[in-house]
Design a protein around this motif. Structure first.
Motif, PDB file in Angstrom:
ATOM      1  N   VAL A 414      -7.789   6.354 -15.557  1.00  0.00           N
ATOM      2  CA  VAL A 414      -7.183   5.020 -15.640  1.00  0.00           C
ATOM      3  C   VAL A 414      -7.797   4.150 -14.542  1.00  0.00           C
ATOM      4  O   VAL A 414      -7.677   4.467 -13.362  1.00  0.00           O
ATOM      5  CB  VAL A 414      -5.649   5.079 -15.461  1.00  0.00           C
ATOM      6  N   LEU A 415      -8.469   3.086 -14.933  1.00  0.00           N
ATOM      7  CA  LEU A 415      -9.086   2.165 -13.976  1.00  0.00           C
ATOM      8  C   LEU A 415      -8.282   0.860 -13.966  1.00  0.00           C
ATOM      9  O   LEU A 415      -8.212   0.150 -14.978  1.00  0.00           O
ATOM     10  CB  LEU A 415     -10.542   1.887 -14.363  1.00  0.00           C
ATOM     11  N   LEU A 416      -7.641   0.585 -12.827  1.00  0.00           N
ATOM     12  CA  LEU A 416      -6.824  -0.617 -12.647  1.00  0.00           C
ATOM     13  C   LEU A 416      -7.586  -1.545 -11.715  1.00  0.00           C
ATOM     14  O   LEU A 416      -7.667  -1.334 -10.514  1.00  0.00           O
ATOM     15  CB  LEU A 416      -5.462  -0.240 -12.057  1.00  0.00           C
ATOM     16  N   ASP A 417      -8.155  -2.599 -12.280  1.00  0.00           N
ATOM     17  CA  ASP A 417      -9.090  -3.468 -11.569  1.00  0.00           C
ATOM     18  C   ASP A 417      -8.389  -4.715 -11.036  1.00  0.00           C
ATOM     19  O   ASP A 417      -7.497  -5.270 -11.692  1.00  0.00           O
ATOM     20  CB  ASP A 417     -10.206  -3.864 -12.541  1.00  0.00           C
ATOM     21  N   ASN A 418      -8.793  -5.154  -9.859  1.00  0.00           N
ATOM     22  CA  ASN A 418      -8.302  -6.409  -9.270  1.00  0.00           C
ATOM     23  C   ASN A 418      -6.789  -6.424  -9.093  1.00  0.00           C
ATOM     24  O   ASN A 418      -6.095  -7.352  -9.524  1.00  0.00           O
ATOM     25  CB  ASN A 418      -8.733  -7.616 -10.126  1.00  0.00           C
ATOM     26  N   ALA A 419      -6.268  -5.417  -8.438  1.00  0.00           N
ATOM     27  CA  ALA A 419      -4.823  -5.342  -8.193  1.00  0.00           C
ATOM     28  C   ALA A 419      -4.436  -6.275  -7.057  1.00  0.00           C
ATOM     29  O   ALA A 419      -5.129  -6.368  -6.037  1.00  0.00           O
ATOM     30  CB  ALA A 419      -4.426  -3.909  -7.851  1.00  0.00           C
ATOM     31  N   ALA A 420      -3.292  -6.939  -7.219  1.00  0.00           N
ATOM     32  CA  ALA A 420      -2.811  -7.851  -6.183  1.00  0.00           C
ATOM     33  C   ALA A 420      -2.024  -7.109  -5.107  1.00  0.00           C
ATOM     34  O   ALA A 420      -2.047  -7.493  -3.943  1.00  0.00           O
ATOM     35  CB  ALA A 420      -1.943  -8.941  -6.809  1.00  0.00           C
ATOM     36  N   SER A 421      -1.314  -6.040  -5.493  1.00  0.00           N
ATOM     37  CA  SER A 421      -0.420  -5.372  -4.553  1.00  0.00           C
ATOM     38  C   SER A 421      -0.086  -3.981  -5.061  1.00  0.00           C
ATOM     39  O   SER A 421      -0.307  -3.653  -6.243  1.00  0.00           O
ATOM     40  CB  SER A 421       0.874  -6.174  -4.386  1.00  0.00           C
ATOM     41  N   ALA A 422       0.487  -3.186  -4.162  1.00  0.00           N
ATOM     42  CA  ALA A 422       0.956  -1.857  -4.566  1.00  0.00           C
ATOM     43  C   ALA A 422       2.086  -1.974  -5.575  1.00  0.00           C
ATOM     44  O   ALA A 422       2.209  -1.144  -6.487  1.00  0.00           O
ATOM     45  CB  ALA A 422       1.410  -1.076  -3.338  1.00  0.00           C
ATOM     46  N   GLU A 423       2.942  -2.993  -5.426  1.00  0.00           N
ATOM     47  CA  GLU A 423       4.063  -3.169  -6.354  1.00  0.00           C
ATOM     48  C   GLU A 423       3.571  -3.427  -7.770  1.00  0.00           C
ATOM     49  O   GLU A 423       4.219  -3.020  -8.742  1.00  0.00           O
ATOM     50  CB  GLU A 423       4.953  -4.330  -5.894  1.00  0.00           C
ATOM     51  N   GLN A 424       2.436  -4.101  -7.911  1.00  0.00           N
ATOM     52  CA  GLN A 424       1.887  -4.346  -9.246  1.00  0.00           C
ATOM     53  C   GLN A 424       1.333  -3.060  -9.859  1.00  0.00           C
ATOM     54  O   GLN A 424       1.419  -2.852 -11.078  1.00  0.00           O
ATOM     55  CB  GLN A 424       0.777  -5.393  -9.156  1.00  0.00           C
ATOM     56  N   VAL A 425       0.811  -2.163  -9.018  1.00  0.00           N
ATOM     57  CA  VAL A 425       0.154  -0.950  -9.498  1.00  0.00           C
ATOM     58  C   VAL A 425       1.140   0.171  -9.776  1.00  0.00           C
ATOM     59  O   VAL A 425       0.991   0.919 -10.759  1.00  0.00           O
ATOM     60  CB  VAL A 425      -0.889  -0.486  -8.456  1.00  0.00           C
ATOM     61  N   ARG A 426       2.174   0.301  -8.928  1.00  0.00           N
ATOM     62  CA  ARG A 426       3.028   1.497  -8.963  1.00  0.00           C
ATOM     63  C   ARG A 426       3.606   1.797 -10.351  1.00  0.00           C
ATOM     64  O   ARG A 426       3.618   2.964 -10.765  1.00  0.00           O
ATOM     65  CB  ARG A 426       4.136   1.349  -7.920  1.00  0.00           C
ATOM     66  N   PRO A 427       4.103   0.811 -11.123  1.00  0.00           N
ATOM     67  CA  PRO A 427       4.649   1.144 -12.452  1.00  0.00           C
ATOM     68  C   PRO A 427       3.597   1.646 -13.437  1.00  0.00           C
ATOM     69  O   PRO A 427       3.952   2.174 -14.486  1.00  0.00           O
ATOM     70  CB  PRO A 427       5.244  -0.192 -12.929  1.00  0.00           C
ATOM     71  N   LEU A 428       2.305   1.499 -13.100  1.00  0.00           N
ATOM     72  CA  LEU A 428       1.238   1.860 -14.029  1.00  0.00           C
ATOM     73  C   LEU A 428       0.657   3.237 -13.737  1.00  0.00           C
ATOM     74  O   LEU A 428      -0.313   3.652 -14.377  1.00  0.00           O
ATOM     75  CB  LEU A 428       0.103   0.823 -13.955  1.00  0.00           C
ATOM     76  N   LEU A 429       1.240   3.971 -12.787  1.00  0.00           N
ATOM     77  CA  LEU A 429       0.685   5.254 -12.390  1.00  0.00           C
ATOM     78  C   LEU A 429       1.217   6.380 -13.277  1.00  0.00           C
ATOM     79  O   LEU A 429       2.422   6.515 -13.456  1.00  0.00           O
ATOM     80  CB  LEU A 429       1.039   5.554 -10.936  1.00  0.00           C
TER      81      LEU A 429
END
Length: 526
Positions: A414-429
């Motif tokens: 899973v490649l999550l590009d151009n993340a603004a913050s950890a909060e934006q990424v965490r639900p996608l893990l």
């Protein structure tokens, strides 16, 4: 032995653990003794810290969570008053501030949850077990497990607590409760216990009157009880309600149930209803997602960073060390080559991920649009995994549970590009150690490292030999060697940024007769 608010301790021994309940009015116990939590604003402060599950919360964020757009007259000075009172009531007597259940630093607070038990943890365990039993095809056992999970709710979650945070948590937990209720009703219908499936009518709230999924199950139960006329009236009631109050018509699924009642289609109505997305059936055969962007042409350098990514992947595949999902957080300034590195490495290792590669641009730093919300990103991911719109739940937490379930045991990148913050990424893990996640961001994402075990990989400027190699891939080595000094100056003016060097090389490649040093030939640095 000392005693404070029911928390007995003996010198040299640990105090009895704290237990909190939020699936109803907020309550706290040490051992079997209830603890005093104070007025509702103080309880709202506690909830906003407790339910962050150990995350650091800034003063401003805490004020917003409890008071919203109307901050207290005393501003930040109000918070220590509430925090100190909570510490006195929650900590055993004699506890030092550094050992308190509520830790603090300059501008922040954090609730330590290592020795705390939450009823939401019980809910997670029971509901996960129940939903997995649903998928296994054992409705009798699943119905018992679902009933036990629903019994944890003691009323409205965080009842009467003020503030935006408590309101959002109530909405989120209400959606969890609704999901469990729907799955239990499906089990009851499948088991032929139609009368029990109708008993939920006494629990209905105002919003349930517009719930088409709930109405569809009620129609099935009424039909199963031989009450066809009541089923038809229930459909007409919601149809009129939706039309008159919302200007909408019933959805396709509810219309199909209504038509089946009219036809007396016993097989359709009393067969297992379609599973809720939180309890997905075995995945159907769909194309393996291969969503990586094309590899950057002429990629050069970054050998150390690629070696580190390879080492992390190797450790993840070693049975002796593989126990959690590997998360790599590639960080650095704009134009430094974060995405190029992530995509290049992902193409090198994609054969390791036989179930596919997923890619989402989170738009964390676009000038013309807002960053993707977690729900938007999860919807894209779930569609990539083969779900249609009707199978995707409306709220991002439910979507996240579906996403993690679908990726369980699968080998996916899973490649999550151009993340603004950890909060934006965490639900996608994902939660499966068979998956690997690569995140790119201009920010450090320290929260992702601290709380989610991500491996930070900061990028620096290209070394001179790497920059020359990049230019050589586009312009040819012969052209570079004809004027080493001029191209060295070009590298300096481009700040050794890969993106700037690619732009400059593209301009020079378009005109073989053009020299590297001329006015306006160098791209502006960001």
């Amino acid at each position: 032995m000392t005693h404070r608010n029911g928390g007995f301790t003996v010198d040299g021994e640990s105090p009895q653990p704290l237990r909190f309940e939020v699936l109803g009015p907020l309550g706290a116990w040490r051992g079997g003794t209830p603890l005093e939590l104070g007025p509702v604003k103080r309880q709202a402060v506690l909830a906003a810290l407790l339910l962050r599950r150990g995350a650091v919360v800034s003063h401003d964020r805490l004020l917003d969570a409890v008071w919203g757009p109307e901050p207290p007259a005393g501003g930040r000075k109000v918070l220590p008053t509430h925090i100190n009172s909570l510490r006195r009531n929650l900590d055993p007597e004699g506890t030092q501030p550094s050992d308190s259940v509520i830790r603090s630093g300059k501008g922040w607070y954090r609730f330590t949850i290592e020795a705390v038990r939450l009823d939401t943890a019980d809910l997670d365990e029971r509901s996960d077990a129940a939903l997995h039993t649903v998928t296994s095809g054992d409705p009798a056992t699943a119905e018992v497990q679902l009933s036990e999970a629903l019994a944890l709710f003691r009323g409205e979650p965080l009842a009467n607590l003020p503030g935006p945070f408590a309101q959002e948590e109530r909405r989120r937990l209400a959606e969890r409760r609704r999901t469990l209720r729907l799955e239990r009703l499906k089990c009851l219908i499948l088991l032929g216990r139609f009368g029990e499936a109708l008993e939920h009518r006494g629990e209905l709230s105002g919003s349930d009157l517009y719930d088409e999924a709930l109405t569809g199950l009620r129609l099935r139960a009424l039909y199963g009880c031989g009450r066809q006329a009541e089923a038809l009236k229930a459909y007409e009631d919601i149809r009129v309600r939706l039309r008159d109050e919302l200007g909408a018509d019933p959805g396709e699924e509810l219309r199909r149930v209504h038509e089946a009642v009219l036809r007396q289609d016993h097989t359709f109505l009393l067969a297992p209803p379609a599973p809720h997305p939180l309890a997905p059936a075995a995945p159907t055969e769909t194309a393996t997602p291969a969503e990586l962007p094309h590899d950057a042409p002429g990629f050069a350098g970054r050998t150390g960073e690629i070696a580190r990514l390879n080492a992390l992947l190797a450790a993840a595949q070693d049975p002796a060390t593989a126990n959690t999902v590997v998360i790599s957080a590639i960080g650095g300034a704009a134009g430094i080559g974060k995405t190029a590195l992530a995509v290049h490495w992902a193409h090198q290792v994609r054969d390791h991920f036989t179930d596919g590669q997923l890619y989402v641009n989170l738009h964390g730093f676009d000038h013309d649009r807002k960053p993707l919300e977690p729900g938007e990103a999860l919807e894209l991911l779930l569609r990539s995994l083969g779900l249609v719109a009707s199978e995707i739940p409306p709220h991002h937490e439910a979507q996240g549970r579906v996403f993690r379930t679908l990726l369980a045991g699968r080998r996916m990148l899973v490649l999550l590009d151009n993340a603004a913050s950890a909060e934006q990424v965490r639900p996608l893990l994902p939660s499966s150690p068979t998956c690997c996640v690569v995140v790119t961001s201009r920010n450090r994402l320290g929260d992702l490292v601290a709380h989610d075990g991500a491996h930070a990989l900061p990028l620096d400027l290209l070394q001179p030999d790497e920059a020359r190699a990049l230019l050589s891939r586009t312009l040819g080595a012969d052209r570079i060697t004809t004027d080493e000094h001029a191209f060295g100056e070009l590298i300096r003016l481009c700040g050794s940024l890969p993106l700037a060097l690619r732009v400059a090389a593209a301009r020079l490649a378009g005109d073989p007769g053009l020299g590297p040093v001329f006015k306006g030939s160098y791209p502006h640095q960001e």
